[in-house]
Motif scaffolding. Sequence first.
Motif, PDB file in Angstrom:
ATOM      1  N   MET A  94     -56.395  39.942 -34.627  1.00 36.36           N
ATOM      2  CA  MET A  94     -55.150  40.212 -33.891  1.00 36.36           C
ATOM      3  C   MET A  94     -54.015  39.398 -34.507  1.00 36.36           C
ATOM      4  N   SER A  95     -52.904  40.010 -34.762  1.00 38.21           N
ATOM      5  CA  SER A  95     -51.749  39.309 -35.306  1.00 38.21           C
ATOM      6  C   SER A  95     -50.493  39.837 -34.653  1.00 38.21           C
ATOM      7  N   GLY A  96     -49.413  39.054 -34.724  1.00 39.54           N
ATOM      8  CA  GLY A  96     -48.191  39.506 -34.103  1.00 39.54           C
ATOM      9  C   GLY A  96     -47.146  38.417 -34.093  1.00 39.54           C
ATOM     10  N   CYS A 115     -46.380  36.262 -31.922  1.00 37.78           N
ATOM     11  CA  CYS A 115     -46.783  34.979 -31.346  1.00 37.78           C
ATOM     12  C   CYS A 115     -48.189  34.573 -31.789  1.00 37.78           C
ATOM     13  N   GLN A 116     -48.568  34.959 -32.977  1.00 34.12           N
ATOM     14  CA  GLN A 116     -49.897  34.646 -33.479  1.00 34.12           C
ATOM     15  C   GLN A 116     -50.187  33.144 -33.401  1.00 34.12           C
ATOM     16  N   ASN A 117     -51.272  32.798 -32.695  1.00 35.45           N
ATOM     17  CA  ASN A 117     -51.751  31.423 -32.548  1.00 35.45           C
ATOM     18  C   ASN A 117     -50.812  30.512 -31.771  1.00 35.45           C
ATOM     19  N   GLU A 172     -49.526  40.078 -28.833  1.00 34.78           N
ATOM     20  CA  GLU A 172     -48.846  39.612 -30.042  1.00 34.78           C
ATOM     21  C   GLU A 172     -49.474  38.339 -30.608  1.00 34.78           C
ATOM     22  N   GLY A 173     -50.699  38.026 -30.159  1.00 34.12           N
ATOM     23  CA  GLY A 173     -51.452  36.941 -30.763  1.00 34.12           C
ATOM     24  C   GLY A 173     -51.432  35.616 -30.043  1.00 34.12           C
ATOM     25  N   SER A 201     -41.432  33.309 -29.384  1.00 29.49           N
ATOM     26  CA  SER A 201     -41.863  33.313 -30.777  1.00 29.49           C
ATOM     27  C   SER A 201     -41.054  32.341 -31.627  1.00 29.49           C
TER      28      SER A 201
END
Length: 293
Positions: A1-3, A5-7, A30-31, A232
């Motif tokens: 999953m990536s986006g 707000c990744q991690n 969005e991660g 983000s």
Amino acid sequence: MSGFCQNRVVIVTGAGSGLGRGYALALAAEGARVIVNDINEQTAAQTVDEIRRAGGEARVDTRDITSYEAAGRIVRDALEIFGDLHAVVNNAGICRDRMFVSLTEEDWDRVMAVHLKGHFCISSHAAKYWRARAKAGGAVSGRIINTSSGAGLQGSVGQANYSAAKGGILSLTLVQAAELARYGITANAIAPQARTGMTEEVFADMMKKPEDGGFDVFDPANVAPLVVWLASACSAEVTGRCFEICGGEISVADGWRSGEALSKGARWTVAELDQALPRLIARTPPAQKVYGS
């Protein structure tokens, strides 16, 4: 999953239903790894289950955001479970609507506690964590996302307590933005119009779903993309703003500003003010009308 707000690790209050649920789901999509805070454990668990079924990470938290000690525990849990914290979305709220002369002290205190104090408590602990990290030379990408409303911007008949709390949140946001920028922290507010537990009765007819299957203007999910963006890394240069959003329409609120001034160079007399103020008021644009007036 990536986006977008990744991690990133995000705390969302009042995330068991309504707007908060929509934010938590969108952030996870969005991660983001999400702490889903709500006093209703069942609805919070449902939000977490939905996030997990979609492949995301989330945990339930049912602590009281109006308790400073409990709010600190929420922040510490985010750090212990997910290893960091990047954003706080202060969404939880209640209404105790009455005309001003009918408001009780309890009506006033409870709304102030959940809205205004609740915004303070978690944000205070998060800001202290981010400040300590910045002072230690670490990189900080902190986000405080507060929730105001049209009632906070211009008042609302029958909602003196709610309007005052939401107006206070706007001023709090301005101060947070000014003070915390040096540590890599932004603070912004949103003023959403959507169908939630607080609006479904009062605005039931206006906010009902369209029967023809057309665009659902008051779907809480319409607000979620704005919250994702503010949480983000993309919003790093944006702080001290209030975004009004309804359906597909978004604007940046233009708050109180100093207007035209008259300067005498000495103390005014009452008689002079009696002559000058009506002329000055006549040249000054009036505030927007209070909702319901």
